[in-house]
Design a protein around this motif. Sequence first.
Motif, PDB file in Angstrom:
ATOM      1  N   LEU A   1       0.790  -1.227   0.000  1.00 15.47           N
ATOM      2  CA  LEU A   1       0.000   0.000   0.000  1.00 15.47           C
ATOM      3  C   LEU A   1       0.828   1.287   0.000  1.00 15.47           C
ATOM      4  O   LEU A   1       0.428   2.259  -0.645  1.00 15.47           O
ATOM      5  N   PRO A   2       1.959   1.379   0.729  1.00 19.58           N
ATOM      6  CA  PRO A   2       2.749   2.619   0.638  1.00 19.58           C
ATOM      7  C   PRO A   2       3.185   2.947  -0.788  1.00 19.58           C
ATOM      8  O   PRO A   2       3.171   4.118  -1.188  1.00 19.58           O
ATOM      9  N   HIS A   3       3.550   1.922  -1.554  1.00 20.25           N
ATOM     10  CA  HIS A   3       3.914   2.179  -2.948  1.00 20.25           C
ATOM     11  C   HIS A   3       2.681   2.538  -3.770  1.00 20.25           C
ATOM     12  O   HIS A   3       2.766   3.332  -4.710  1.00 20.25           O
ATOM     13  N   VAL A   4       1.532   1.967  -3.431  1.00 18.37           N
ATOM     14  CA  VAL A   4       0.292   2.327  -4.108  1.00 18.37           C
ATOM     15  C   VAL A   4      -0.022   3.802  -3.869  1.00 18.37           C
ATOM     16  O   VAL A   4      -0.455   4.515  -4.779  1.00 18.37           O
ATOM     17  N   SER A   5       0.210   4.273  -2.650  1.00 18.00           N
ATOM     18  CA  SER A   5      -0.054   5.685  -2.342  1.00 18.00           C
ATOM     19  C   SER A   5       0.859   6.617  -3.117  1.00 18.00           C
ATOM     20  O   SER A   5       0.491   7.748  -3.422  1.00 18.00           O
ATOM     21  N   ALA A   6       2.077   6.143  -3.440  1.00 18.68           N
ATOM     22  CA  ALA A   6       3.036   6.973  -4.170  1.00 18.68           C
ATOM     23  C   ALA A   6       2.954   6.786  -5.678  1.00 18.68           C
ATOM     24  O   ALA A   6       3.619   7.510  -6.426  1.00 18.68           O
ATOM     25  N   LEU A   7       2.142   5.841  -6.144  1.00 16.67           N
ATOM     26  CA  LEU A   7       2.074   5.512  -7.562  1.00 16.67           C
ATOM     27  C   LEU A   7       1.726   6.748  -8.402  1.00 16.67           C
ATOM     28  O   LEU A   7       0.755   7.448  -8.131  1.00 16.67           O
ATOM     29  N   GLY A   8       2.538   7.004  -9.411  1.00 15.90           N
ATOM     30  CA  GLY A   8       2.291   8.122 -10.312  1.00 15.90           C
ATOM     31  C   GLY A   8       2.995   9.404  -9.927  1.00 15.90           C
ATOM     32  O   GLY A   8       3.004  10.363 -10.701  1.00 15.90           O
ATOM     33  N   SER A   9       3.602   9.451  -8.753  1.00 11.91           N
ATOM     34  CA  SER A   9       4.317  10.659  -8.348  1.00 11.91           C
ATOM     35  C   SER A   9       5.705  10.688  -8.975  1.00 11.91           C
ATOM     36  O   SER A   9       6.231   9.667  -9.419  1.00 11.91           O
ATOM     37  N   GLY A  10       6.313  11.863  -8.999  1.00  9.17           N
ATOM     38  CA  GLY A  10       7.605  12.019  -9.651  1.00  9.17           C
ATOM     39  C   GLY A  10       8.783  11.766  -8.740  1.00  9.17           C
ATOM     40  O   GLY A  10       9.918  11.728  -9.207  1.00  9.17           O
ATOM     41  N   VAL A  11       8.543  11.587  -7.434  1.00  4.97           N
ATOM     42  CA  VAL A  11       9.636  11.375  -6.500  1.00  4.97           C
ATOM     43  C   VAL A  11       9.914   9.884  -6.361  1.00  4.97           C
ATOM     44  O   VAL A  11       9.164   9.041  -6.852  1.00  4.97           O
TER      45      VAL A  11
END
Length: 626
Positions: free
Chosen positions: A366-376
């Motif tokens: 889930l942490p990677h799901v929350s960051a999915l699509g971000s540029g960082v």
Amino acid sequence: MPRDQRFATEKTLSALLDWTLLSLSAATTAIIFAWFLYYGSYGFEFDTEGSYLNSIANPFVYAINSPPSLFGFFYYWPYQWAGGDIAVLRMANVTLTIALGWSLSFLVIRRLWTVGWPHATVLSAGIASLALVNFHTSLSRTPNYNTLTFQSLLMVMIGLLLADRPGRIRQVLGWILVGVGGWCCFMAKLTTAAAIALFVMLYVVVLRRKSLLPMLGAALIALALLIITACLIDGGITGLVTRMVNSADLEILLGARHEASLMFRIDWLETSRTQLAFAMLTAIALLLSIFVEFRHNVLPSLALAAVLIVTIAIALAGIDPINIKLSTLFLVPAFTCLGTMFYREGLVLRTQARTSVVLALIFLVLPHVSALGSGVNYWWGGSKAALFWMLAVVAFLSPLAQQGRSVIATLLPLTVLAQVLTASVINAAILKPRGQVKDLRAYAAVTPLPGGGKLVLSQPLHDYLATARAQARAAGLEVGTPVVDLSGRSPGLLFVLEARALGLPWLVGPYDASEAHFGQLGPSVPYAGSNAAAVEALGLENCADLAKAWVLIEPEGPHHLDQASAMASFGAGQADYVAAATFETAINDGYDPDAYRQSLLKPVRPAALAEQSCREARRQRADRQK
């Protein structure tokens, strides 16, 4: 002493020790939460947080959103209900986040462990303190798309766990929460919303094959809310789709690394030998405290009590002796799960139930799901949702409940670990807030802001805002006046001046790709297309507004936009303005430690002539693009 009497005495002593530790843990959680709330009115990150506030204060004036998120519309009414008071809005945001984290942690423990609700309440509260890590990136407690994404994922998982509990009312409420959480996730970040929808379907197929109809009901709830949202914002689904497509195109032009080809990637977990060693030793200590059976419980209880007291001292003293890096928030849970696999020849691994395996895997991802699509960097962005990594450990260790292990002896060390990590990360953010003067505790300048609220700021930032506001008002800048910000980094100033930022809430300028700007190496976001994106965004504004707009410039600034091309896009030039106010930016300890001169330019041309020039410039630009 008879054996039965001695056994009763030891049992009483053990229960007394457990309640003492639980009380101390509850006090630690309360102190961490109160400490964080206390600083809710301290500090103000000028660029990012200013952009959030511009988005929330008046989202309906923008035809596109950068990044492609609708969080401004979501938080618009809460902002109005708070009377525009930033401190109140921050406290409400933090309280909601910790409440959702607490609820999810409680449901996970009650679902997978045999424990009474009083114990579960205290243990889950301590673990949920990790939800405060969501605010670590600049200590920005103002609602934004990152916090809304995290809150949405918490709501969806709470709904799924409620739907698993007996009772029709709980199940109905659970699926309603799944639907509402899915809609909130769409409002925050479309990529994460698509991913969590897939996870919900997999969860239902693997664990609850008879729940397809309720899942369809949750999807219909989300869809209905989406249609209502589309009608309120853009008059219908077509208008909303056009907004999102144009917003995505602008992000590509900006160079924000939001292209589909860059979305699905594996980023490197940046860490060091020191952090690896610290995480490994911490995991070993945690496993020893859980698995080693002492003859008496006094020694491990004293050790846990000592750690809790140290945690309270860290929080109250505002120090960061441990210097936790964000990578540690993943490494400690990962090493803990890895070490658990070797306990009694893989007993925990062999006795896993399907539910605990599925939940552990979901929480791990889930942490990677929350960051999915971000540029960082996804690890860096995902660390904001570190609570899920700790809940993965809670789920992975759950077979111990069937092996006769004490719930307190197993989960209390995890709770204490979560509290220590939270106190360290939060204090690090207080001591070194991003883009601000170091140490929020030293701030003393009470600064009035729009909406009647007040923030406690550093003296340089207070003086800068007070000077800019006084000069702008003296020059005739009224509330609601449109302003084109070409400094590339001052959306916060426009919010304080109560001006309307044209184009976007933040016309972001070019940034370099150094570690100092992004906290962690690659991928970074240099915004190489800032000037082109600014011209494109300004091209969507009404010529009547641009004709009477003031312009904020910072010619020598490190992130300034190209003044000539931006003005030319709406038929203006330097000769059409006069410098009405001039002031210097605040010096801070962040990535821009120098002061730069800013000027507010006031239009001097007749509005009718300026509007005509704007239309002519746009006509010529359209002809060139044919």
